[in-house]
Design an enzyme around this catalytic site. Sequence first.
Site, PDB file in Angstrom:
ATOM      1  N   ALA A 162       0.863  -1.171   0.000  1.00 40.55           N
ATOM      2  CA  ALA A 162       0.000   0.000   0.000  1.00 40.55           C
ATOM      3  C   ALA A 162       0.900   1.220   0.000  1.00 40.55           C
ATOM      4  O   ALA A 162       2.042   1.167   0.457  1.00 40.55           O
ATOM      5  CB  ALA A 162      -0.900   0.006   1.233  1.00 40.55           C
ATOM      6  N   LYS A 163       0.338   2.301  -0.530  1.00 45.06           N
ATOM      7  CA  LYS A 163       1.127   3.523  -0.631  1.00 45.06           C
ATOM      8  C   LYS A 163       1.673   3.918   0.740  1.00 45.06           C
ATOM      9  O   LYS A 163       2.828   4.289   0.894  1.00 45.06           O
ATOM     10  CB  LYS A 163       0.237   4.627  -1.207  1.00 45.06           C
ATOM     11  CG  LYS A 163       0.996   5.830  -1.676  1.00 45.06           C
ATOM     12  CD  LYS A 163       0.113   6.779  -2.468  1.00 45.06           C
ATOM     13  CE  LYS A 163      -0.991   7.350  -1.605  1.00 45.06           C
ATOM     14  NZ  LYS A 163      -1.792   8.356  -2.295  1.00 45.06           N
ATOM     15  N   ARG A 164       0.811   3.801   1.758  1.00 45.13           N
ATOM     16  CA  ARG A 164       1.245   4.270   3.071  1.00 45.13           C
ATOM     17  C   ARG A 164       2.333   3.384   3.688  1.00 45.13           C
ATOM     18  O   ARG A 164       2.972   3.765   4.643  1.00 45.13           O
ATOM     19  CB  ARG A 164       0.047   4.428   4.022  1.00 45.13           C
ATOM     20  CG  ARG A 164      -0.681   3.172   4.350  1.00 45.13           C
ATOM     21  CD  ARG A 164      -1.849   3.461   5.299  1.00 45.13           C
ATOM     22  NE  ARG A 164      -2.569   2.264   5.630  1.00 45.13           N
ATOM     23  CZ  ARG A 164      -3.408   1.631   4.822  1.00 45.13           C
ATOM     24  NH1 ARG A 164      -3.652   2.126   3.627  1.00 45.13           N
ATOM     25  NH2 ARG A 164      -4.015   0.520   5.195  1.00 45.13           N
ATOM     26  N   HIS A 165       2.534   2.190   3.140  1.00 43.93           N
ATOM     27  CA  HIS A 165       3.623   1.346   3.617  1.00 43.93           C
ATOM     28  C   HIS A 165       4.838   1.431   2.687  1.00 43.93           C
ATOM     29  O   HIS A 165       5.716   0.573   2.731  1.00 43.93           O
ATOM     30  CB  HIS A 165       3.185  -0.122   3.710  1.00 43.93           C
ATOM     31  CG  HIS A 165       2.053  -0.334   4.662  1.00 43.93           C
ATOM     32  ND1 HIS A 165       1.111  -1.311   4.487  1.00 43.93           N
ATOM     33  CD2 HIS A 165       1.710   0.332   5.786  1.00 43.93           C
ATOM     34  CE1 HIS A 165       0.229  -1.255   5.478  1.00 43.93           C
ATOM     35  NE2 HIS A 165       0.575  -0.259   6.267  1.00 43.93           N
ATOM     36  N   GLY A 166       4.815   2.445   1.815  1.00 40.94           N
ATOM     37  CA  GLY A 166       5.974   2.648   0.954  1.00 40.94           C
ATOM     38  C   GLY A 166       6.070   1.671  -0.210  1.00 40.94           C
ATOM     39  O   GLY A 166       7.173   1.362  -0.661  1.00 40.94           O
TER      40      GLY A 166
END
Length: 283
Positions: free
Chosen positions: A254-258
Amino acid sequence: MLHATVTRFAPSPTGLLHLGHAHSALSGWRAAREAGGRFLLRLEDIDPGRCRPEFAEAILDDLHWLGLDWDGPVRRQSAHLGEYRDALAALERRGLLYPCFCTRAAIAREVAASAHAPHGPDGPLYPGTCRRLDPDARAARLARGEPHALRLDMARALAAVPGPLSFDEAGVGRQACDPARFGDAVLARKDAPASYHLCVTHDDALQGVTLVTRGEDLRPATDLHRLLQALQGWPEPAYAHHRLLADSSGRRLAKRHGAPALRALREAGRSPAEVRALAGWPD
Ligand code: GLU
């Protein structure tokens, strides 16, 4: 006559595509191409606060680079707000929607104060405050132009469709639906003219999508989508919810996990074929 397979990829232009998106796009594209069907691209850009035109352009560019092509023009939801308004009006005329004036903070306070606040896939269920408003008070607040969302009256909606709902998961079979777990879902927000749930079902019907390929994180939403399809008399597509790609530590990309953006992989010299393989679809 057999109906040709129609699939779609429907990203929201809120950021750059990452490997998880590539997996999803390739799932739909492959299913359509293997069946000799059509693959559509739709930009779900109705949320003016989060969507950016530069991300929309980057999505088209990255998909082309990845080797994907799509049939017909790209549908941009922001260009079709009148259609979503009409779909909402049809539900409203049947008494299936009500205006909700509550702020997020007021809902959170009410939920916190209640001993057993049930939770659904989108968070705590709305306690129904505005459903119980006195009709005169409601009319007065509407006449004053007070900002409001539109919520589905779940009990009435369920009473308006025949029997228990289910859907066809490709390769698995019929799956039972329980839309009630969403409670009185928001179908139009105060700050966005229609919700994801409304637009996605409207567009899948309008565009003749026969197979919805998307991540299993959206599997719970299918219960609500089947209810909206049944209420509106829209055709029922089949579904193929695919697994979500994970990183080497097993965490969902996910974007928030890079998760690496396709753009970054491309700039680092990876070829489209390598990225297709990284996305779980080797040639
Ligand atoms: N626009 C949604 C998203 O980006 C996907 C919609 C769908 O495939 O049903 O998460």
